[in-house]
Design an enzyme around this catalytic site. Structure first.
Site: not given
Length: 407
Positions: A132, A136, A139-140, A166, A360, A384-386
């Site tokens: 964890a 909030p 983020g990264s 996760t 398509g 795991e980091g953007t």
């Protein structure tokens, strides 16, 4: 001499796992994408029973018997995870195992901590581990973490909220697992105050507040965890509790990503390969042959697009194997781990979108799994980091800038 060949042990493992992915995972793939929050417990138990004996705490049984080289563990894992993710990324992420929490314990834990928290994954009922980090308000940017850990006698007291964890539900409430929680012991110290703590399952003060409804990887639970005066033993900290003036302690915590980013990259490649394999089959049925021997100017648009998809995945795979190999050799791989993650996350996003585009109606329809793979792909460019964070890390390491100089 450069050698990209895999050992016989890894080749055999890849063949076995591919068979599982094709015969046991693909048939469940659509069903548990649509039945989000439900678990295929029979299949999860089968996977647990097949893998629990392979848990390594400083060397597995085959290594001990000399049947496997210890120096190919991470490469082997990358190859296996690509196959599992080819089967289904959401199901792969839901398999009972120590997960990213276990990777953190392996990377930064003492031998006593490894025995205490990882040995449980060798037997008994299925168990999950989790990590964890995200909150909030951040983020990264891991350095912006606000969850606190305050020492009170022989305990740490945790307070804060974590999101997008996760397997958080399965680790906290549904098994005898654990969660590795990132928290600050001194907000004024910035990055130097960030530490990682192991919180055991069902610890009072830790609750699952929400399980996310997601675009992709819907067979895997993604939880919000709330910590309210959550008390854990003083020895559950990973690394030293001392706040150093430098950021060396924070770098130690970040070392977890050196192990986990190549794993995420391998998963991304598996999803992308699933899309390419399906596209190849459709083209062959339609009588379209990819002419690899023809000059680029003679190729059709479809042929050029298909080759570019294959080339991007292969480039990502080589970066992933390199980062994994370096870790196996005990080499510093922070740069290479971020390069693998950044390349694979972008490649799988582009490859799966292109597959839907080229196919398509066949790609857009829920009759096939291509649209699902496109939804599953995007998370690999985020967690795991953007993409942006990993490109920043790569630039800092190549150019020799600190985080203060280049952010």
């Amino acid at each position: 001499m450069i050698d990209f060949s895999l050992s016989t042990d890894i080749i055999n493992a890849r063949a076995m796992v591919h068979m599982v992915a094709e015969t046991d995972m693909r048939p469940l793939s659509r069903e548990y994408d649509e039945r989000e929050h439900e678990k295929p417990m029979e299949w999860l138990t089968m996977m647990w029973n097949a893998s629990k004996g392979l848990v390594s705490i400083g060397g597995d049984r085959k290594e001990a018997r000399g049947e496997r080289k210890a120096a190919e563990k991470q490469v082997r894992m990358a190859v296996i995870i690509e196959e599992l993710s080819w089967g289904d990324a959401g199901l792969y992420l839901s398999i009972p195992n120590a997960g990213l929490g276990g990777a953190a314990v392996m990377a930064a834990g003492t031998q006593e901590q490894k025995e205490r928290f990882l040995a449980r994954f060798r037997d008994g009922a299925p168990k999950w581990g989790a990590m964890a980090i995200t909150e909030p308000g951040c983020g990264s940017d891991s350095a912006a973490i606000t969850t606190t850990a305050v020492r009170d006698s022989d305990q740490w007291v945790l307070n804060g909220t974590k999101i997008f964890c996760t397997s958080g539900l399965m680790a906290v409430e549904k098994s005898e697992g654990f969660v590795v929680v990132w928290a600050t012991v001194d907000k004024t110290a910035g990055r130097a105050g960030i530490k990682a703590f192991i919180v055991d399952h069902h610890t009072p003060g830790m609750t699952v507040a929400k399980v996310e409804n997601k675009m992709g990887i819907r067979a895997s639970d993604t939880a919000m965890l709330v910590f309210e005066d959550c008390r854990i033993p003083i020895e559950n900290i990973l690394g030293s509790p001392e706040v150093q003036q430098s950021t060396e302690g924070f770098k130690g915590v970040m070392a977890t990503f050196d192990a986990t980013r190549p794993i995420v990259a391998a998963s991304a490649i598996g999803i992308g390969r699933a899309a390419v394999d399906f596209l190849r089959e459709v083209l062959q049925k339609e009588g379209v042959t990819i002419r690899y021997h023809v000059p680029p100017t003679k190729l059709t648009t479809v042929e050029r697009d298909f080759m570019e998809m294959e080339a991007n995945l292969q480039a990502a795979r080589l970066l992933t194997w390199r980062a994994s190999w370096m870790m196996d050799q005990g080499l510093q791989n922070s740069l290479e781990a971020s390069m693998a993650k950044a390349k694979a996350g972008l490649a799988v996003t582009q490859v799966t979108q292109k597959a839907v585009e080229l196919l398509g109606p066949l790609g857009y329809s829920r009759k096939n799994l291509v649209e699902k793979w496109m939804r599953d792909a995007k998370i690999n460019d985020i967690f795991e980091g953007t993409q942006q964070i990993n490109l920043l890390i790569i630039a800092r390491r190549i150019l020799g800038y600190s985080s203060k100089e280049l952010s």
